[in-house]
Motif scaffolding. Structure first.
Motif, PDB file in Angstrom:
ATOM      1  N   ARG A  93       0.854  -1.182   0.000  1.00 61.12           N
ATOM      2  CA  ARG A  93       0.000   0.000   0.000  1.00 61.12           C
ATOM      3  C   ARG A  93       0.893   1.236   0.000  1.00 61.12           C
ATOM      4  O   ARG A  93       1.797   1.344   0.827  1.00 61.12           O
ATOM      5  CB  ARG A  93      -0.891   0.003   1.244  1.00 61.12           C
ATOM      6  CG  ARG A  93      -1.870  -1.147   1.316  1.00 61.12           C
ATOM      7  CD  ARG A  93      -2.284  -1.435   2.747  1.00 61.12           C
ATOM      8  NE  ARG A  93      -2.954  -0.322   3.392  1.00 61.12           N
ATOM      9  CZ  ARG A  93      -4.272  -0.244   3.606  1.00 61.12           C
ATOM     10  NH1 ARG A  93      -5.055  -1.240   3.227  1.00 61.12           N
ATOM     11  NH2 ARG A  93      -4.810   0.788   4.210  1.00 61.12           N
ATOM     12  N   ALA A  97      -3.078   1.026  -4.128  1.00 60.47           N
ATOM     13  CA  ALA A  97      -2.688  -0.385  -4.126  1.00 60.47           C
ATOM     14  C   ALA A  97      -1.637  -0.591  -5.205  1.00 60.47           C
ATOM     15  O   ALA A  97      -1.854  -0.232  -6.371  1.00 60.47           O
ATOM     16  CB  ALA A  97      -3.902  -1.270  -4.373  1.00 60.47           C
ATOM     17  N   THR A 110      -7.451   3.701  -4.395  1.00 59.96           N
ATOM     18  CA  THR A 110      -8.499   3.356  -3.433  1.00 59.96           C
ATOM     19  C   THR A 110      -8.748   4.586  -2.573  1.00 59.96           C
ATOM     20  O   THR A 110      -8.113   5.629  -2.736  1.00 59.96           O
ATOM     21  CB  THR A 110      -8.110   2.163  -2.549  1.00 59.96           C
ATOM     22  OG1 THR A 110      -7.148   2.593  -1.575  1.00 59.96           O
ATOM     23  CG2 THR A 110      -7.507   1.023  -3.368  1.00 59.96           C
ATOM     24  N   ALA A 111      -9.661   4.463  -1.635  1.00 56.09           N
ATOM     25  CA  ALA A 111     -10.070   5.623  -0.844  1.00 56.09           C
ATOM     26  C   ALA A 111      -8.940   6.188   0.008  1.00 56.09           C
ATOM     27  O   ALA A 111      -8.828   7.410   0.165  1.00 56.09           O
ATOM     28  CB  ALA A 111     -11.255   5.247   0.045  1.00 56.09           C
ATOM     29  N   ARG A 156      -3.413   1.004  -8.460  1.00 54.91           N
ATOM     30  CA  ARG A 156      -4.873   1.107  -8.424  1.00 54.91           C
ATOM     31  C   ARG A 156      -5.297   2.068  -7.312  1.00 54.91           C
ATOM     32  O   ARG A 156      -4.939   1.869  -6.142  1.00 54.91           O
ATOM     33  CB  ARG A 156      -5.482  -0.274  -8.170  1.00 54.91           C
ATOM     34  CG  ARG A 156      -6.997  -0.351  -8.319  1.00 54.91           C
ATOM     35  CD  ARG A 156      -7.515  -1.740  -7.928  1.00 54.91           C
ATOM     36  NE  ARG A 156      -6.730  -2.801  -8.555  1.00 54.91           N
ATOM     37  CZ  ARG A 156      -6.969  -3.263  -9.783  1.00 54.91           C
ATOM     38  NH1 ARG A 156      -7.970  -2.764 -10.483  1.00 54.91           N
ATOM     39  NH2 ARG A 156      -6.211  -4.235 -10.276  1.00 54.91           N
TER      40      ARG A 156
END
Length: 476
Positions: free
Chosen positions: A188, A243, A238-239, A236
């Protein structure tokens, strides 16, 4: 620290003298008594003073200080180079040579700015890389040590114990089952909120060079050329994090790949500071409020971005992609991508030094411009790396034939990472200025934009966002 404001994570670190633990400012634990607190400008400084990382807030994994990218002085340039692994590859003398200063000057400046010298800063990065590999892979510890850059398994064990207060095997047990697929590192990438993914990933997807980049299944993917091998990254949004999946031919490149991905997505920015200043302009304020946290899409390789900027002169986004794709097919090194449609690495300036200009479907003047750039990059006359001197690079780019303000500032914004780069002559920027009632001549808009300094590159993102162009939207 008392307000647990995550915006300041990475700006500085707090430590508790009684427990010998250091934390990020937003640590959810109970705040210590003021008289027991110490403050450090870097995780390396805290570690060097004998503090170990908090197991709860994991301060070693916080976003980097935005000053390292905002500033253009010696200390900031050195930090960018250390993050890119120069000390691991070439030692402190190699770092000093890249910066053009003596070893003593570099060490003195870094110690004054960050409370730690280049070796300690590089050691802190190796410790974080080791932790990632310990927690996300099933690699034997000897391979983890080598991949993280440690010279011996003993040094690796001692460092992990000292920084995290746990032996490597215990650190792995606490992390639970590894989730990465064989050959792939999953992690992350943190950032300071807010982050608007629309223009960031929209721009990367809309300008993606076929074979080198692609948008697939809601993620941006691209090939990477790294010091010890190659890689493919999948990013990718995300909130609350990005990722990231990395497939590397040599795990020694992990820290460098992460650093370049963070730079590509501008993840160490301070969006609150940027948006507060830009929102003071009543013309920009509605757009800042609507989509706060816009980032500047940058690059993983400065030379690649410069070449692409020349190919994109006075043509559409689609035409620029076509020109770049031809260059990649003719001169790029092939890669194997079992998970998608990536086929090549972008060619290096050295590879392009021998290209036949007659094979380029470009006007003669632009061929000359491209060849002049390739020669300057190959000879070392122009440095567009992470530790480059921005002012010197600008001046030398501007001296090349065919390099006007638009090309120079595009490279400054996306390759050199200058947060104040500005494109007053860009057609999209001028169209937005006209539609918003701002001065739309380059001189008039530049004068108006003085109030947006030092964040004019971010103002460009908000101006572009007023138009209905694919760069402003996540692909469907």
């Amino acid at each position: 620290m008392r307000s647990k404001d995550a915006r300041f994570d990475g700006w500085f670190f707090t430590a508790v003298r009684t427990t010998r633990i250091y934390c990020r400012p937003s640590c959810p634990g109970m705040p210590p008594k003021a008289e027991n607190m110490a403050f450090f400008p870097s995780a390396a400084a805290a570690q060097q003073a004998g503090y170990r990382a908090c197991k709860r807030c994991r301060p070693d994994a916080s976003p980097g200080s935005p000053q390292w990218n905002e500033r253009a002085d010696l200390a900031a340039r050195a930090m960018r180079l250390i993050a890119d692994g120069v000390v691991d590859r070439a030692g402190v003398p190699g770092l000093a040579a890249r910066l053009g200063y003596s070893v003593r000057q570099v060490e003195r400046q870094l110690l004054a700015e960050f409370g730690a010298g280049p070796l300690a800063l590089a050691r802190a990065q190796r410790a974080q890389t080791a932790r990632l590999l310990i927690e996300t892979t099933a690699l034997p510890m000897s391979e983890v040590a080598a991949a993280a850059g440690f010279g011996s398994i003993r040094t690796f064990n001692d460092t992990v114990r000292e920084v995290f207060a746990l032996p490597p095997t215990e650190l792995r047990l606490r992390a639970g089952r590894q989730v990465s697929s064989p050959g792939v590192i999953s992690l992350r990438l943190p950032f300071r909120e807010p982050l608007c993914p629309d223009n960031l990933f929209g721009h990367l997807a809309a300008t993606a060079v076929p074979g080198v980049e692609e948008w697939r299944d809601g993620a941006y993917r691209r090939t990477l050329r790294l010091p010890h091998g190659t890689g493919i990254v999948t990013l990718r949004p995300t909130a609350d994090h990005i990722a990231c999946q990395l497939a590397l031919t040599d795990l020694r490149d992990l820290a460098r790949a992460i650093s370049r991905c963070r730079r590509l997505l501008d993840l160490d920015a301070d969006p609150v500071a940027v948006d507060d200043l830009l929102a003071a302009d009543p013309v920009l304020a509605p757009y800042v409020r609507k989509d706060p946290g816009r980032r500047v899409p940058r690059t993983v390789d400065g030379a690649e971005m410069a070449i692409r900027a020349v190919l994109g002169q006075q043509v559409s986004t689609a035409a620029a992609r076509t020109h770049a794709a031809r260059l990649v097919l003719d001169h790029g090194d092939p890669v194997h991508d079992p998970a998608g449609g990536l086929t090549h690495l972008f060619p290096t300036p050295t590879t392009l030094a021998d290209l036949d200009p007659e094979r380029l479907a470009l006007p003669h003047a632009r061929r000359d411009t491209l060849l002049a750039l390739v020669h300057a990059l190959t000879s070392g006359a122009i440095d567009l790396g992470v530790g480059a001197d921005r002012d010197l690079a600008r001046a030398r780019l501007a001296a090349l034939p065919g390099f006007g303000p638009w090309t120079v500032e595009t490279i400054a914004m996306r390759a050199l990472g200058d947060p104040d780069a500005f494109l007053p002559g860009d057609l999209g920027v001028r169209a937005a200025a006209r539609a918003l009632g701002l001065p739309f001549s380059p001189a008039g808009l530049t004068a108006h934009a003085a109030a947006w300094r030092p964040w004019r590159a971010y103002a460009v993102q908000y101006l572009w966002a007023t138009g209905d162009h694919p760069v402003n939207h996540l692909p469907a």
